[in-house]
Write a protein that holds these residues in place. Structure first.
Motif, PDB file in Angstrom:
ATOM      1  N   UNK A 624       0.831  -1.215   0.000  1.00 43.88           N
ATOM      2  CA  UNK A 624       0.000   0.000   0.000  1.00 43.88           C
ATOM      3  C   UNK A 624       0.860   1.258   0.000  1.00 43.88           C
ATOM      4  N   UNK A 625       2.018   1.178   0.669  1.00 41.81           N
ATOM      5  CA  UNK A 625       2.925   2.338   0.706  1.00 41.81           C
ATOM      6  C   UNK A 625       3.497   2.596  -0.680  1.00 41.81           C
ATOM      7  N   UNK A 626       3.809   1.547  -1.399  1.00 41.02           N
ATOM      8  CA  UNK A 626       4.350   1.701  -2.754  1.00 41.02           C
ATOM      9  C   UNK A 626       3.370   2.411  -3.672  1.00 41.02           C
ATOM     10  N   UNK A 627       2.065   2.182  -3.459  1.00 44.33           N
ATOM     11  CA  UNK A 627       1.058   2.835  -4.300  1.00 44.33           C
ATOM     12  C   UNK A 627       0.969   4.335  -4.022  1.00 44.33           C
ATOM     13  N   UNK A 628       1.220   4.717  -2.753  1.00 38.20           N
ATOM     14  CA  UNK A 628       1.121   6.137  -2.390  1.00 38.20           C
ATOM     15  C   UNK A 628       2.372   6.926  -2.750  1.00 38.20           C
ATOM     16  N   UNK A 629       3.532   6.304  -2.629  1.00 39.64           N
ATOM     17  CA  UNK A 629       4.786   7.016  -2.872  1.00 39.64           C
ATOM     18  C   UNK A 629       5.531   6.379  -4.039  1.00 39.64           C
ATOM     19  N   UNK A 630       5.819   7.201  -5.048  1.00 37.10           N
ATOM     20  CA  UNK A 630       6.606   6.722  -6.168  1.00 37.10           C
ATOM     21  C   UNK A 630       8.083   6.668  -5.799  1.00 37.10           C
ATOM     22  N   UNK A 631       8.849   5.884  -6.566  1.00 37.08           N
ATOM     23  CA  UNK A 631      10.284   5.751  -6.290  1.00 37.08           C
ATOM     24  C   UNK A 631      11.000   7.091  -6.394  1.00 37.08           C
ATOM     25  N   UNK A 632      10.527   7.967  -7.343  1.00 33.72           N
ATOM     26  CA  UNK A 632      11.177   9.271  -7.502  1.00 33.72           C
ATOM     27  C   UNK A 632      10.940  10.185  -6.290  1.00 33.72           C
ATOM     28  N   UNK A 633       9.889   9.874  -5.493  1.00 32.38           N
ATOM     29  CA  UNK A 633       9.618  10.677  -4.296  1.00 32.38           C
ATOM     30  C   UNK A 633      10.484  10.254  -3.118  1.00 32.38           C
ATOM     31  N   UNK A 634      10.995   9.046  -3.161  1.00 31.45           N
ATOM     32  CA  UNK A 634      11.762   8.499  -2.036  1.00 31.45           C
ATOM     33  C   UNK A 634      13.263   8.680  -2.253  1.00 31.45           C
ATOM     34  N   UNK A 635      13.659   9.837  -2.740  1.00 35.48           N
ATOM     35  CA  UNK A 635      15.075  10.136  -2.984  1.00 35.48           C
ATOM     36  C   UNK A 635      15.444  11.385  -2.185  1.00 35.48           C
ATOM     37  N   UNK A 636      16.554  11.295  -1.427  1.00 41.22           N
ATOM     38  CA  UNK A 636      17.023  12.426  -0.630  1.00 41.22           C
ATOM     39  C   UNK A 636      18.526  12.573  -0.817  1.00 41.22           C
ATOM     40  N   UNK A 637      18.926  13.707  -1.352  1.00 41.36           N
ATOM     41  CA  UNK A 637      20.351  14.001  -1.599  1.00 41.36           C
ATOM     42  C   UNK A 637      21.013  12.935  -2.474  1.00 41.36           C
ATOM     43  N   UNK A 638      20.241  12.405  -3.447  1.00 36.10           N
ATOM     44  CA  UNK A 638      20.781  11.423  -4.383  1.00 36.10           C
ATOM     45  C   UNK A 638      20.722   9.996  -3.905  1.00 36.10           C
ATOM     46  N   UNK A 639      20.241   9.755  -2.690  1.00 32.01           N
ATOM     47  CA  UNK A 639      20.172   8.401  -2.146  1.00 32.01           C
ATOM     48  C   UNK A 639      18.720   7.946  -2.052  1.00 32.01           C
ATOM     49  N   UNK A 640      18.486   6.667  -2.370  1.00 37.16           N
ATOM     50  CA  UNK A 640      17.152   6.097  -2.251  1.00 37.16           C
ATOM     51  C   UNK A 640      16.835   5.816  -0.784  1.00 37.16           C
ATOM     52  N   UNK A 641      15.594   6.119  -0.405  1.00 31.21           N
ATOM     53  CA  UNK A 641      15.151   5.943   0.976  1.00 31.21           C
ATOM     54  C   UNK A 641      14.148   4.801   1.018  1.00 31.21           C
ATOM     55  N   UNK A 642      14.294   3.911   1.976  1.00 29.70           N
ATOM     56  CA  UNK A 642      13.398   2.750   2.071  1.00 29.70           C
ATOM     57  C   UNK A 642      12.323   2.896   3.144  1.00 29.70           C
ATOM     58  N   UNK A 643      12.431   3.920   3.963  1.00 32.13           N
ATOM     59  CA  UNK A 643      11.414   4.148   4.991  1.00 32.13           C
ATOM     60  C   UNK A 643      11.354   5.639   5.325  1.00 32.13           C
ATOM     61  N   UNK A 644      10.209   6.078   5.831  1.00 37.25           N
ATOM     62  CA  UNK A 644      10.037   7.475   6.218  1.00 37.25           C
ATOM     63  C   UNK A 644       9.071   7.551   7.394  1.00 37.25           C
ATOM     64  N   UNK A 645       9.085   8.659   8.101  1.00 37.22           N
ATOM     65  CA  UNK A 645       8.253   8.836   9.297  1.00 37.22           C
ATOM     66  C   UNK A 645       7.133   9.841   9.039  1.00 37.22           C
ATOM     67  N   UNK A 646       6.096   9.725   9.838  1.00 34.56           N
ATOM     68  CA  UNK A 646       4.960  10.662   9.748  1.00 34.56           C
ATOM     69  C   UNK A 646       4.363  10.821  11.138  1.00 34.56           C
ATOM     70  N   UNK A 647       3.665  11.948  11.368  1.00 36.58           N
ATOM     71  CA  UNK A 647       3.108  12.231  12.687  1.00 36.58           C
ATOM     72  C   UNK A 647       1.828  11.436  12.909  1.00 36.58           C
ATOM     73  N   UNK A 648       1.896  10.462  13.812  1.00 39.09           N
ATOM     74  CA  UNK A 648       0.708   9.682  14.182  1.00 39.09           C
ATOM     75  C   UNK A 648       1.134   8.626  15.199  1.00 39.09           C
ATOM     76  N   UNK A 649       0.155   8.073  15.890  1.00 39.45           N
ATOM     77  CA  UNK A 649       0.412   6.966  16.820  1.00 39.45           C
ATOM     78  C   UNK A 649      -0.098   5.680  16.162  1.00 39.45           C
ATOM     79  N   UNK A 650       0.753   5.041  15.331  1.00 42.70           N
ATOM     80  CA  UNK A 650       0.349   3.834  14.611  1.00 42.70           C
ATOM     81  C   UNK A 650       1.418   2.750  14.718  1.00 42.70           C
ATOM     82  N   UNK A 651       0.959   1.526  14.620  1.00 46.66           N
ATOM     83  CA  UNK A 651       1.865   0.376  14.664  1.00 46.66           C
ATOM     84  C   UNK A 651       2.691   0.317  13.383  1.00 46.66           C
TER      85      UNK A 651
END
Length: 724
Positions: A624-651
């Protein structure tokens, strides 16, 4: 600073007699030669023209009522100077004396003031009909007449300019008695209320600054700010496609700013402001009671004066019946909710069929304020209570028409609310004042040049008697026209002029109290604005605008009820902002249940690790995460990112809400209920503890009643002895 002390002696207006005095009646002033009203129309040379016929018909109706009409033609315009007969005012004074509520004002004795003459003639003009059934309002709409206005009194106008309507008098007392005598009690009460509101803003502004300074004192040492600024946490994209992952440390500046208003002091300040709103209203009622008692209008009834004016205008008039219809009320309620603007509000008042101008004004005020309130506050309520709470989470975002819903600012939803409030209190207020003043000022500058050209065409009068500023000598036609032109070229005023001023200030009061928890500097900015607002409005009314009709009243009307409703909303909104929108409750729960101090540790700060505790993690391995975020969105300073954080209390496993979320939610609602109950109880105690009427006012009114009754019995005995 903004109003005179209540112990001062309130002088009566020129020609007025204190109705409780035991002295013989004062001799009447010399006959006033000023005109009560002026009508202006375009010259129509064709006598068969419909406009010309309607003009003549209306003027004839006025002449039937013994109103003298002076006609002067100038520059393709015809000016009608109107002056009411003395018998009309004698009838008015007699009816005041025998009325139930209007017989204490002092207007029933002595000569009639110019303010009273204007008020009466205005009523007669508005209630004069020609044979087609059209009144002056309809004739103005059809351009039969161009405009109507009452005249400024030169001497009193100069006095008000010197005492009040000048920028150099920002911190001088307002001459409320002079304002009352010239513009009427309704305008005087507006400035009395505005001055009192501005004075009571001083403690609120001071406390708001202290809350701000409290946040500033711990600006660099707060562990939450340090945790954000030194964080290496990578946050999820905030929107689709064009947004990429970002580092939490990028919000370091906003984290510092948010701490200035989202701190422990904000809770106490919000409680104070909710109680302050009630205290302000209760003290205002006492201030109003003192002045209206001194002005002898404590028991004044606008509806009763309107009945008196109806009789003076038409002795055969019939009273307007009170009406009520559930169908009409339902229709009005629906339309007010769906579409209210000024035109619709007036039409709804017509549907309601109110029986007096005062009732129409009250109904219109409620409708227009309701519309303005929803228009101005809808975005604030959305940001405070809905933004970022209905947009879902990574893997299950809520979308409308394919578009993902907007999220809160990275540093929290309260930051969005703070930014909006800052824009409103700083930018919007400043621009409103600039446009409010420059419009009439520019018109006055342009009209002044045009007026000088017209006055040169008039010629010059060398008659010494025409220079009498008291208005006791009939001026020549040249001087009449010059005075009329001077008033004609001023900015127009109408029944909405004072309403607009009240609306502006009551809306400001709403911003200052309802969302003050998000912007503690609101009272300070309101205070600074009002210092200039008082003089700006004074200069407009005295120098730049035509004279307002001097209406007599004893209160600010339905605005008092509106302010009381705002006070209740302030309790609800501030409780929700602190409990739901701010991070006050999550911080509180973390400190005592999840933080390092829970286990008795004293090595670190109790809030250490709070930021990380409020974040959940989204993994790109989840489908489900892959559908929301494209691979081009998960790039920071030229490096691919495999996880990210968001504000919420979730498992992190199944993205379900954690037990901490439900605990925080329960504490949030418990706080809101507790906050509102405590504040409401405090408001009731304040309202009970501060009586509306000071004891001195009650004693003075009792003395006045006794003096009046004694005077009445003396007059009766004198009349009997005269008969004998």
């Amino acid at each position: 600073m903004f109003f005179k002390t209540v112990e001062e002696s309130i002088e009566l207006c020129d020609g007025q007699k204190d109705s409780y005095s035991t002295d013989p009646l004062l001799p009447s002033m010399p006959t006033q030669r000023t005109f009560d009203y002026v009508l202006v129309a375009h010259v129509v040379n064709d006598d068969t023209d419909q406009k010309a016929q309607r003009q003549r018909a209306f003027i004839q109706q006025l002449e039937k009522k013994k109103i003298s009409v002076t006609r002067i033609v100038h520059d393709e315009k015809v000016f009608f100077g109107l002056r009411a007969p003395s018998e009309m005012f004698e009838d008015y004074q007699y009816l005041l004396k025998v009325s139930d509520s209007c017989n204490w004002c002092g207007d029933e004795r002595g000569s009639v003031t110019q303010a009273t003459r204007i008020r009466m003639v205005n009523f007669i003009l508005q209630h004069t009909y020609i044979n087609t059934g059209e009144n002056l309002e309809e004739l103005l709409m059809k351009h039969v007449f161009e405009t109507m206005f009452c005249l400024h009194e030169r001497k009193k106008q100069k006095d008000l300019k010197k005492k009040w309507a000048r920028w150099s008098g920002l911190f001088t007392e307002q001459p409320f008695n002079d304002i009352k005598c010239y513009f009427g009690e309704k305008v005087a009460l507006y400035y009395l209320w505005l001055g009192w509101y501005t004075k009571l803003l001083v403690p609120a502004a001071a406390l708001g600054v202290l809350v701000f300074l409290y946040g500033l004192a711990f600006f660099n040492t707060n562990p939450l700010i340090t945790e954000v600024c030194q964080s290496d946490i990578i946050m999820c994209p905030r929107c689709d496609k064009r947004c990429t992952v970002w580092q939490l440390s990028e919000t370091c500046t906003y984290a510092k700013v948010s701490h200035l208003f989202d701190n422990e002091g904000t809770v106490a300040f919000a409680m104070f402001m909710a109680i302050w709103a009630t205290l302000f209203l209760e003290l205002w009622k006492r201030q109003r009671a003192r002045h209206v008692s001194q002005w002898k209008v404590y028991d004044w009834c606008e509806e009763e004066e309107e009945l008196i004016l109806e009789i003076v205008n038409d002795p055969n008039c019939q009273p307007k019946q009170f009406r009520h219809s559930y169908l009409r009320s339902t229709l009005v309620l629906i339309l007010v909710t769906l579409m209210v603007n000024r035109w619709v509000s007036l039409k709804l008042c017509d549907i309601e069929k109110t029986n007096s101008f005062a009732a129409t004004e009250r109904s219109f005020t409620v409708k227009m304020f309701t519309f303005q309130f929803f228009t101005l506050f809808s975005s604030l309520f959305y940001v405070a209570f809905f933004l970022g709470r209905i947009n879902g989470h990574p893997g299950n975002y809520v979308r409308i028409a394919g578009w993902r819903l907007e999220e809160c600012h990275p540093s929290g939803c309260l930051t969005d609310l703070f930014i909006q409030m800052a824009v409103i209190m700083l930018l919007k207020q400043t621009l409103n004042n600039i446009f409010e003043f420059t419009g009439p000022w520019l018109k006055n500058c342009l009209s002044r040049n045009h007026a000088k050209k017209l006055e040169r065409k008039c010629g010059h009068c060398y008659r010494k008697a025409c220079r009498d500023e008291q208005g006791r000598v009939e001026p020549c036609d040249i001087c009449k026209l010059r005075d009329w032109l001077r008033n004609y070229h001023l900015a127009n005023t109408d029944a909405f002029s004072l309403f607009n001023e009240y609306l502006e200030m009551v809306v400001q009061f709403s911003f200052t109290t309802i969302f003050v928890a998000a912007f503690p500097l609101a009272p300070l900015l309101a205070f600074i604005n009002n210092i200039f607002e008082i003089r700006l409005d004074a200069i407009k009314m005295v120098r730049l605008e035509r004279r307002l009709v001097p209406w007599k009243t004893n209160d600010i009307g339905v605005w008092t009820k509106v302010l009381e409703v705002i006070g209740v909303l302030a309790v609800i909104a501030n409780g929700l902002v602190i409990g739901i929108t701010s991070d006050f409750i999550p911080r509180l729960v973390y400190r005592y249940l999840y933080g390092p101090c829970t286990n008795g540790s004293t090595q670190t700060h109790c809030m250490q690790g709070y930021i990380n505790d409020t974040l959940s993690t989204a993994f790109m391995t989840h489908q489900a995460i892959k559908k929301d975020f494209g691979l081009e969105q998960m790039v920071l300073n030229g490096f691919n990112v495999t996880q990210c954080s968001y504000r919420d209390y979730r498992s992190d496993e199944d993205y379900a809400l954690t037990s901490q979320f439900w605990l925080v939610l329960a504490v949030r609602f418990a706080f809101v209920i507790l906050f509102e109950h405590v504040v409401v109880v405090c408001k009731f105690i304040v309202a009970w503890f501060v009586p509306d009427n000071p004891t001195q006012v009650k004693n003075d009114r009792m003395h006045d009643k006794l003096a009046r009754l004694k005077e009445e019995i003396r007059e009766m005995k004198r009349s009997k002895s005269t008969e004998v």
